[in-house]
Design an enzyme around this catalytic site. Structure first.
Site, PDB file in Angstrom:
ATOM      1  N   GLY A 270       4.157  13.579   0.670  1.00 21.14           N
ATOM      2  CA  GLY A 270       3.177  13.951  -0.705  1.00 21.14           C
ATOM      3  C   GLY A 270       3.363  13.195  -1.540  1.00 21.14           C
ATOM      4  O   GLY A 270       2.435  12.880  -2.584  1.00 21.14           O
ATOM      5  N   ASP A 271       3.927  11.927  -1.546  1.00 22.96           N
ATOM      6  CA  ASP A 271       4.326  10.807  -2.539  1.00 22.96           C
ATOM      7  C   ASP A 271       4.456   9.629  -1.958  1.00 22.96           C
ATOM      8  O   ASP A 271       4.394   9.542  -0.416  1.00 22.96           O
ATOM      9  CB  ASP A 271       5.054  11.263  -3.715  1.00 22.96           C
ATOM     10  CG  ASP A 271       4.962  10.852  -4.991  1.00 22.96           C
ATOM     11  OD1 ASP A 271       4.462   9.688  -5.016  1.00 22.96           O
ATOM     12  OD2 ASP A 271       4.842  11.487  -5.858  1.00 22.96           O
ATOM     13  N   ASP A 272       5.207   8.879  -2.430  1.00 29.34           N
ATOM     14  CA  ASP A 272       5.506   7.490  -2.046  1.00 29.34           C
ATOM     15  C   ASP A 272       6.862   7.613  -0.852  1.00 29.34           C
ATOM     16  O   ASP A 272       7.430   8.446  -1.079  1.00 29.34           O
ATOM     17  CB  ASP A 272       6.283   6.533  -2.863  1.00 29.34           C
ATOM     18  CG  ASP A 272       5.140   6.249  -3.843  1.00 29.34           C
ATOM     19  OD1 ASP A 272       4.182   6.152  -3.931  1.00 29.34           O
ATOM     20  OD2 ASP A 272       5.714   6.197  -5.144  1.00 29.34           O
TER      21      ASP A 272
END
EC number: 3.2.1.15
Length: 491
Positions: A270-272
């Site tokens: 959900g992010d990097d």
């Protein structure tokens, strides 16, 4: 030649499942292991399963979590069993180290800390389940290079697997699973109900000679793997899975670390997928510990709302000498992203990326000098970051909405950008202007579509223009040993 065990860990309940380690020079050979029982008798054990894996160190002593009262039914809390096991096995640090074996089962646990000269090994059917009881997560101080927690100004919950000031630590397995059961934490985050910053799955601080390998990590409350203020780190063969809309579930975040190798990892986040960091604003500047000598290779990433590899935004201690190659990006917001802003200070320089394949992207490249919030109102508005020596080469991208968005800082341009031998195929509904560039300086060669005028083309004969270092970093010289264990049952 086989080096067998000579000592038995005392005070373990019989019958037991014992776990033995020996170093193999060539190949694994079949052996019969003998265990001396407390009365001095010996009896022969039946080998149920033999395990072999590669590690930076093999151990002379071993035990199973069940020897310390562990129950793998998914309901019994095993925090004390893990804590007791680590405490007992820590006694063997000067005698060849020790390994804790987690057998098949579902092992519910809160946060626990590791020790030096120690291996945590998960069976392929072992699942560590993070407790939903908040009391099982002790609160510790914010990181000194951040000055405060990320979710809240106060402290932070200790990671599920934690360690500080350690040497020679291995967290590995036969692709066993660590499930953070992060749904509760994500709800608290979205509802503004967090008093402290969410825990990570794995965090090792002020440590050296670390291996994290051959595991599956699921549903972390926040970041998954966070080595910080550490050196000589190998992260290998990790699968990380989180819902693509889960908040801040970064995959691997090397933070103020030196000599790190990340390879053969698959991440849905959900992010990097990988976020390189080194501290936040004035706290990171004062702490002054960069991330440097980082290798990333053979990474596959899916991150629709973030980056495959991000540099920053917390980069106030500096980021230097990052080498990434053989990267696959699928359905991600951006391939390589540099995030910074006024007040960050620090630097991002000597970045080398080659051999990247991207499919279905918003941007292939994104750099911005206008990113992120501040730790507090005491940041220095004159602390400008230095972004220079950014090299991208030998890349292909398909179905891309926009080739690049490159935004430096007025009066503080990003310099030394080099992009060569890059072909970007735009999507059917791509932006009308494929490149936007402000306050950036550099060159290009053999790039399609044609970049901005601030990256002038040097001609097709210079498609190998952008640098990629030929010499190896120290972490690439690390040689792994073959460690073998026989799991025996004594009726």
């Amino acid at each position: 030649m086989v080096e067998t065990h000579k000592k038995k860990i005392a005070n373990l309940t019989q019958p037991i499942v014992s776990f033995y380690c020996f170093q193999v020079v060539s190949v694994l050979v079949a052996v019969v292991l003998l265990l001396s029982v407390s009365r001095g008798e010996c009896r022969k054990g039946r080998i149920l399963e033999a395990l072999e894996y590669s590690a930076i160190s093999c151990r002379a002593h071993s035990a199973s979590l069940v020897d310390f009262g562990g129950v793998g039914d998914g309901q019994t809390l095993n925090t004390k069993a893990f804590q007791d096991a680590v405490s007992e096995l820590s006694k063997y640090g000067s005698e060849g180290g020790a390994q804790l074996y987690v057998p098949a089962g579902k092992w519910l646990t809160g946060s626990f800390s590791l020790t030096s000269h120690f291996t945590l090994f998960l069976h392929r059917d072992a699942v560590l389940l993070a407790s939903q009881d908040i009391s099982q997560w002790p609160v510790i101080k914010p990181l000194p290079s951040y000055g405060r927690g990320r979710d809240a100004a106060a402290g932070r919950y200790t990671s599920l697997i934690f360690g500080t000031n350690l040497t020679d630590v291995i967290i590995t397995g036969d692709n066993g699973t660590i499930d953070g059961q992060g749904g509760l934490w994500w709800q608290r985050f979205h509802g503004g109900k967090l008093k402290y910053t969410r825990p990570y799955l794995i965090e090792l601080m002020y440590s050296a000679d670390i291996q994290i390998s051959n595991l599956t990590l699921l549903n972390s409350p926040s970041w998954n793997v966070h080595p910080v203020y550490s050196r000589n780190i190998l992260i290998q063969g990790i699968t990380i899975l989180a819902p693509v809309r889960s908040p801040n579930t970064d995959g691997i975040n090397p933070d103020s670390c030196t000599n790190t190798r990340i390879e053969d990892c698959y991440i849905v986040s959900g992010d990097d997928c990988v976020a390189v960091k080194s501290g936040w604003d004035e706290y990171g500047i004062a702490y002054g510990m960069p991330t440097k000598q980082l290798v990333i290779r053979r990474l596959t990433c899916i991150s629709p709302y973030s980056a495959v590899i991000a540099l920053g935004s917390e980069m106030s201690g500096g980021i230097q000498d990052v080498r990434a190659e053989d990267i696959v990006a699928i359905n991600s917001e951006s391939g390589i992203r540099i995030k910074t802003g006024i007040g960050r200070g620090g630097y991002v320089k000597d970045i080398y990326v080659r051999g990247m394949t991207m499919k279905t992207m918003k941007w292939a490249f994104w750099m911005t000098g206008n990113y992120g919030s501040h730790a507090d109102n005491h940041y220095d508005p004159k602390a400008f970051p230095v972004i220079q020596g950014i090299n991208y080469r030998d890349m292909v991208a398909e179905n891309v909405s926009m080739a690049a968005r490159l935004e430096g800082i007025p009066s503080d341009p990003f310099t030394g950008i080099c992009i060569s031998n890059v072909t970007i195929h735009l999507a059917a509904k791509a932006k009308k202007v494929p490149w936007t560039c402000t306050d950036v300086e550099g060159i290009s060669s053999g790039v399609t579509p044609t970049p901005c005028s601030t990256l002038p083309d040097q001609g097709p004969e210079k498609t190998s223009l952008c640098n990629f270092p030929a010499e190896s970093l120290p972490i690439d010289t690390v040689e792994l040993q073959k460690c073998s264990y026989g799991i025996n049952y004594y009726p």
